[in-house]
Design an enzyme around this catalytic site. Structure first.
Site, PDB file in Angstrom:
ATOM      1  N   ASP A 238      29.775  22.270  20.361  1.00  0.00           N
ATOM      2  CA  ASP A 238      28.943  21.569  21.348  1.00  0.00           C
ATOM      3  C   ASP A 238      28.941  22.304  22.690  1.00  0.00           C
ATOM      4  OD1 ASP A 238      27.251  19.614  22.256  1.00  0.00           O
ATOM      5  OD2 ASP A 238      28.783  18.064  22.468  1.00  0.00           O
ATOM      6  N   GLY A 239      27.841  22.173  23.393  1.00  0.00           N
ATOM      7  CA  GLY A 239      27.764  22.692  24.758  1.00  0.00           C
ATOM      8  C   GLY A 239      26.858  23.903  24.935  1.00  0.00           C
TER       9      GLY A 239
ATOM     10  N   GLY B 276      23.629  24.014  25.223  1.00  0.00           N
ATOM     11  CA  GLY B 276      22.592  23.729  26.212  1.00  0.00           C
ATOM     12  C   GLY B 276      23.139  23.810  27.627  1.00  0.00           C
TER      13      GLY B 276
ATOM     14  N   ASN C 157      20.105  15.073  15.373  1.00  0.00           N
ATOM     15  CA  ASN C 157      19.495  16.182  16.121  1.00  0.00           C
ATOM     16  C   ASN C 157      17.983  16.301  15.889  1.00  0.00           C
ATOM     17  OD1 ASN C 157      22.445  18.278  15.793  1.00  0.00           O
ATOM     18  ND2 ASN C 157      21.775  17.124  17.573  1.00  0.00           N
ATOM     19  N   TRP C 158      17.446  15.589  14.886  1.00  0.00           N
ATOM     20  CA  TRP C 158      15.989  15.565  14.705  1.00  0.00           C
ATOM     21  C   TRP C 158      15.309  14.961  15.917  1.00  0.00           C
ATOM     22  CZ3 TRP C 158      13.823  18.318  10.982  1.00  0.00           C
ATOM     23  CH2 TRP C 158      14.495  18.520   9.777  1.00  0.00           C
TER      24      TRP C 158
ATOM     25  N   SER D  58      30.439  11.835  16.892  1.00  0.00           N
ATOM     26  CA  SER D  58      29.007  12.040  16.630  1.00  0.00           C
ATOM     27  C   SER D  58      28.665  12.035  15.138  1.00  0.00           C
ATOM     28  CB  SER D  58      28.507  13.329  17.303  1.00  0.00           C
ATOM     29  OG  SER D  58      28.706  13.284  18.694  1.00  0.00           O
TER      30      SER D  58
ATOM     31  N   GLU E 168      43.854  15.293  12.945  1.00  0.00           N
ATOM     32  CA  GLU E 168      44.268  15.464  14.330  1.00  0.00           C
ATOM     33  C   GLU E 168      43.023  15.902  15.110  1.00  0.00           C
ATOM     34  OE1 GLU E 168      47.442  15.076  15.611  1.00  0.00           O
ATOM     35  OE2 GLU E 168      48.058  14.355  13.632  1.00  0.00           O
TER      36      GLU E 168
HETATM   37  C1  IPE Z   1      26.927  17.072  17.594  1.00  0.00           C
HETATM   38  O1  IPE Z   1      26.543  17.503  18.852  1.00  0.00           O
HETATM   39  C2  IPE Z   1      26.141  17.774  16.538  1.00  0.00           C
HETATM   40  C3  IPE Z   1      26.359  19.215  16.425  1.00  0.00           C
HETATM   41  C4  IPE Z   1      27.249  19.915  17.057  1.00  0.00           C
HETATM   42  C5  IPE Z   1      25.494  19.873  15.476  1.00  0.00           C
HETATM   43  P1  IPE Z   1      25.468  16.706  19.725  1.00  0.00           P
HETATM   44  O2  IPE Z   1      25.375  17.420  21.024  1.00  0.00           O
HETATM   45  O3  IPE Z   1      24.214  16.526  18.974  1.00  0.00           O
HETATM   46  O4  IPE Z   1      26.175  15.291  19.891  1.00  0.00           O
HETATM   47  P2  IPE Z   1      25.885  14.085  20.875  1.00  0.00           P
HETATM   48  O5  IPE Z   1      24.458  13.706  20.712  1.00  0.00           O
HETATM   49  O6  IPE Z   1      26.153  14.583  22.258  1.00  0.00           O
HETATM   50  O7  IPE Z   1      26.839  13.022  20.469  1.00  0.00           O
HETATM   51  C1  IPE Z   2      25.433  22.127  20.270  1.00  0.00           C
HETATM   52  O1  IPE Z   2      25.021  22.340  21.578  1.00  0.00           O
HETATM   53  C2  IPE Z   2      24.460  22.652  19.268  1.00  0.00           C
HETATM   54  C3  IPE Z   2      23.767  21.619  18.485  1.00  0.00           C
HETATM   55  C4  IPE Z   2      23.913  20.350  18.611  1.00  0.00           C
HETATM   56  C5  IPE Z   2      22.827  22.098  17.495  1.00  0.00           C
HETATM   57  P1  IPE Z   2      24.057  21.302  22.318  1.00  0.00           P
HETATM   58  O2  IPE Z   2      22.649  21.749  22.112  1.00  0.00           O
HETATM   59  O3  IPE Z   2      24.350  19.928  21.913  1.00  0.00           O
HETATM   60  O4  IPE Z   2      24.478  21.568  23.809  1.00  0.00           O
HETATM   61  P2  IPE Z   2      24.552  20.481  24.978  1.00  0.00           P
HETATM   62  O5  IPE Z   2      25.406  19.361  24.484  1.00  0.00           O
HETATM   63  O6  IPE Z   2      23.137  20.053  25.256  1.00  0.00           O
HETATM   64  O7  IPE Z   2      25.160  21.224  26.117  1.00  0.00           O
HETATM   65 MG    MG Z   3      25.549  18.478  22.660  1.00  0.00          MG
END
Ligand code: IPE
Ligand code: IPE
Ligand code: MG
Length: 236
Positions: A18-19, A21, A66-67, A190, A201
């Protein structure tokens, strides 16, 4: 006695990448650039886990939820995934890593399904590590789907126990994750591995996924090595 005590300490690592973006935003880049950088991290972490002798690595690549992202981002993610698989095929083969997919991946675009199937078949003999990619994955849906399947097969209630039930999940006979790691400072599951996470853990880091690397992984593994898993007992 805990149920996993006869297994080596860390057999299955599951990661919520995650992260991407926020990493991009911080640098004035597009979200796509963040996902691209995240793909490079994924490649490095796959290699490092294989090197560390981890038997199962599960990466959350695309959740069912994520859709709900803009269509162009969703398409970009699938393009990146296709490229990732095309580029990594030879490397997975070389490292004897088997690709496996969790989730309802049959609902993915045709081109993605093709490459997923191809690389899964090509790497089926990999016996050093299993790389699970969670694609269009929802832990709750996985449970519901298992129930649907069990009912439709007419399994009788007295024949249904936890081990039968788990065989209907997309993780099949795989051991549960020992450690679930999430980057970017979010403290939630998530909808990831909802059934399988029962005794995992957890490790959370503030690092955004593109900034995560082998040395960050090392920190997580060291942290995990100091955990005392009790499985309801009283420990040592
Ligand atoms: C969880 O991350 C899904 C993936 C890493 C593929 P998200 O960024 O989609 O999760 P939420 O929406 O913040 O919980
Ligand atoms: C994780 O990064 C990748 C996927 C969920 C596919 P994000 O796209 O969720 O990044 P943030 O949470 O917006 O920073
Ligand atoms: Mg995210």
């Amino acid at each position: 006695m805990g149920e996993n005590t006869d297994l080596p300490p860390l057999t299955h690592l599951a990661i919520i990448m995650d992260g991407n973006g926020r990493w991009a935003k911080q640098r004035g880049l597009s979200r796509g650039e963040g996902h691209k950088a995240g793909t490079e991290t994924a490649k490095e972490i796959v290699k490092e886990c294989r090197r560390q002798g981890i038997s199962y690595l599960t990466l959350y690549a695309f959740s069912r939820e994520n859709w709900s992202r803009p269509k162009n981002e969703v398409n970009f993610l699938f393009d990146l995934l296709t490229q990732f698989l095309q580029q990594e095929e030879s490397s997975l083969l070389e490292q004897s890593i088997k690709l496996n997919v969790l989730g309802d991946w049959q609902k993915l675009p045709f081109s993605v399904r093709q490459v997923v199937k191809y690389v899964c078949n090509r790497t089926a003999g990999g016996d050093q590590m299993t790389l699970n990619l969670a694609l269009n994955y929802s832990g709750r849906e996985e449970i519901v789907k298992a129930c649907r399947e069990i009912v439709s097969q007419g399994v009788s209630p007295e024949d249904l126990d936890e081990s039968v039930f788990r065989s209907y999940l997309t993780t099949g006979e795989q051991p549960d994750p020992d450690l679930i790691l999430r980057t970017s400072g979010e403290y939630r599951l998530s909808n990831y591995l909802v059934f399988q996470a029962a005794y995992a853990e957890f490790y959370f880091t503030q690092k955004y996924w593109p900034d995560f690397d082998a040395s960050e992984l090392q920190k997580a593994l060291e942290d995990f090595a100091n955990r005392q898993r009790r499985y309801g007992g009283i420990g040592e």
